[in-house]
Design an enzyme around this catalytic site. Structure first.
Site, PDB file in Angstrom:
ATOM      1  CB  CYS A   1       5.169  -3.814  -1.387  1.00 47.24           C
ATOM      2  SG  CYS A   1       5.637  -2.594  -2.616  1.00 47.24           S
TER       3      CYS A   1
ATOM      4  CB  ILE B   1       2.977  -2.160  -7.500  1.00 45.65           C
ATOM      5  CG1 ILE B   1       2.333  -3.340  -8.256  1.00 45.65           C
ATOM      6  CG2 ILE B   1       2.173  -0.878  -7.704  1.00 45.65           C
ATOM      7  CD1 ILE B   1       0.982  -3.754  -7.718  1.00 45.65           C
ATOM      8  NE  ARG B   2       2.877   3.708  -6.726  1.00 43.93           N
ATOM      9  CZ  ARG B   2       2.717   3.935  -5.423  1.00 43.93           C
ATOM     10  NH1 ARG B   2       3.593   4.649  -4.771  1.00 43.93           N
ATOM     11  NH2 ARG B   2       1.685   3.473  -4.792  1.00 43.93           N
TER      12      ARG B   2
ATOM     13  CD  GLU C   1      -0.084  -8.962  -2.322  1.00 41.86           C
ATOM     14  OE1 GLU C   1       0.980  -9.597  -2.249  1.00 41.86           O
ATOM     15  OE2 GLU C   1      -0.119  -7.711  -2.370  1.00 41.86           O
TER      16      GLU C   1
ATOM     17  CG  HIS D   1       2.420  -6.417  -4.445  1.00 45.96           C
ATOM     18  ND1 HIS D   1       1.621  -5.934  -3.440  1.00 45.96           N
ATOM     19  CD2 HIS D   1       3.216  -5.392  -4.813  1.00 45.96           C
ATOM     20  CE1 HIS D   1       1.905  -4.673  -3.203  1.00 45.96           C
ATOM     21  NE2 HIS D   1       2.871  -4.308  -4.025  1.00 45.96           N
TER      22      HIS D   1
ATOM     23  NE  ARG E   1       8.143   5.321   0.738  1.00 48.89           N
ATOM     24  CZ  ARG E   1       7.354   6.392   0.703  1.00 48.89           C
ATOM     25  NH1 ARG E   1       7.691   7.505   1.318  1.00 48.89           N
ATOM     26  NH2 ARG E   1       6.212   6.350   0.039  1.00 48.89           N
TER      27      ARG E   1
ATOM     28  N   GLY F   1       0.865  -1.168   0.000  1.00 44.29           N
ATOM     29  CA  GLY F   1       0.000   0.000   0.000  1.00 44.29           C
ATOM     30  C   GLY F   1       0.899   1.214   0.000  1.00 44.29           C
ATOM     31  CD  GLU F   2       2.429   5.402  -0.924  1.00 45.01           C
ATOM     32  OE1 GLU F   2       1.987   4.804  -1.913  1.00 45.01           O
ATOM     33  OE2 GLU F   2       3.632   5.749  -0.828  1.00 45.01           O
ATOM     34  CB  SER F   3       5.464   2.656   3.792  1.00 37.12           C
ATOM     35  OG  SER F   3       6.135   3.625   3.015  1.00 37.12           O
TER      36      SER F   3
HETATM   37  N1  GLN Z   1       5.720   2.918  -2.879  1.00 36.12           N
HETATM   38  C1  GLN Z   1       5.044   2.418  -1.714  1.00 36.12           C
HETATM   39  C2  GLN Z   1       5.662   2.953  -0.441  1.00 36.12           C
HETATM   40  O1  GLN Z   1       6.668   3.553  -0.481  1.00 36.12           O
HETATM   41  C3  GLN Z   1       5.042   0.930  -1.675  1.00 36.12           C
HETATM   42  C4  GLN Z   1       4.284   0.393  -2.857  1.00 36.12           C
HETATM   43  C5  GLN Z   1       3.531  -0.854  -2.569  1.00 36.12           C
HETATM   44  O2  GLN Z   1       3.335  -1.277  -1.427  1.00 36.12           O
HETATM   45  N2  GLN Z   1       3.028  -1.429  -3.632  1.00 36.12           N
HETATM   46  O3  GLN Z   1       5.116   2.747   0.598  1.00 36.12           O
END
Ligand code: GLN
Length: 189
Positions: free
Chosen positions: A79, A133-134, A171, A169, A106, A47-49
């Protein structure tokens, strides 16, 4: 066996589906009281840390989760989950759970190569499909950390005792190998 899946933000539903496929019971951890329930392992999703980290602090869950992990609760971070578990984040001043002796970067693949799929080995398993993903990757690991996967020379999966992390990921791929690896850690506990 019951696995708690942190469900504040991000790809928690996909982890629960994976656990369903493996016939493992799971529930969503959304607030501090959920942490008083009985569970044998914890998944921290992607997700977004920064968002998940802020919510963990705002909801007063950070210290309790850190204590669970330090007391030996098996944990699997994907992630953003990996970033939350890292002792150090090279391109951020933030520190979150900081229970695992890894240093991560990151958004390590930059914006151009934000998301991609590849295959690489994971421990003894060859040709595991991996979705990034990113994603972050691991720049440095402590002596107690076992490297499980590398992609283009960068560490993308690692384990320290009962703490497992992946940049990618699992999952989202339909391949259950990484979740099975985590369930084995929980079973051996
Ligand atoms: N870019 C996100 C972060 O820095 C991580 C991306 C992800 O969990 N798919 O938190």
């Amino acid at each position: 066996m019951t696995i708690g899946v942190l469900a504040l933000q991000g790809a928690f539903i996909e982890h629960r589906k994976m656990l369903d496929t493996l016939n493992v019971t799971s529930f969503e951890i959304r607030k501090k009281e959920d942490l008083t329930k009985s569970f044998d392992g914890l998944i921290i999703p992607g997700g977004e840390s920064t968002t998940i980290g802020k919510l963990l602090n705002d909801l007063d869950m950070m210290n309790t989760i850190r204590e669970h992990i330090n007391n030996g609760m098996p944990v699997f971070g994907t992630c953003a989950g990996m970033i939350l578990l890292a002792r150090n984040i090279v391109n951020s001043d933030n520190q979150y759970l900081a229970t695992m002796d890894i240093s991560v970067q990151r958004n390590a693949y930059g914006r151009q190569l934000g998301s991609f799929n590849t295959e690489a080995s994971f421990g003894d398993i060859a040709n595991l499909p991996m979705t990034f993903i990113r994603a972050p990757y691991i720049n440095d690991v402590g002596g107690a950390v076992k490297v499980l996967s590398r992609v283009n020379g960068h560490i993308v999966a690692a384990q320290q005792g009962k703490q497992l992390v992946t940049s990618f990921h699992p999952e989202l791929t339909g391949n259950t190998a990484v979740h099975r690896h985590f369930i084995n850690i929980v079973e051996a506990d």
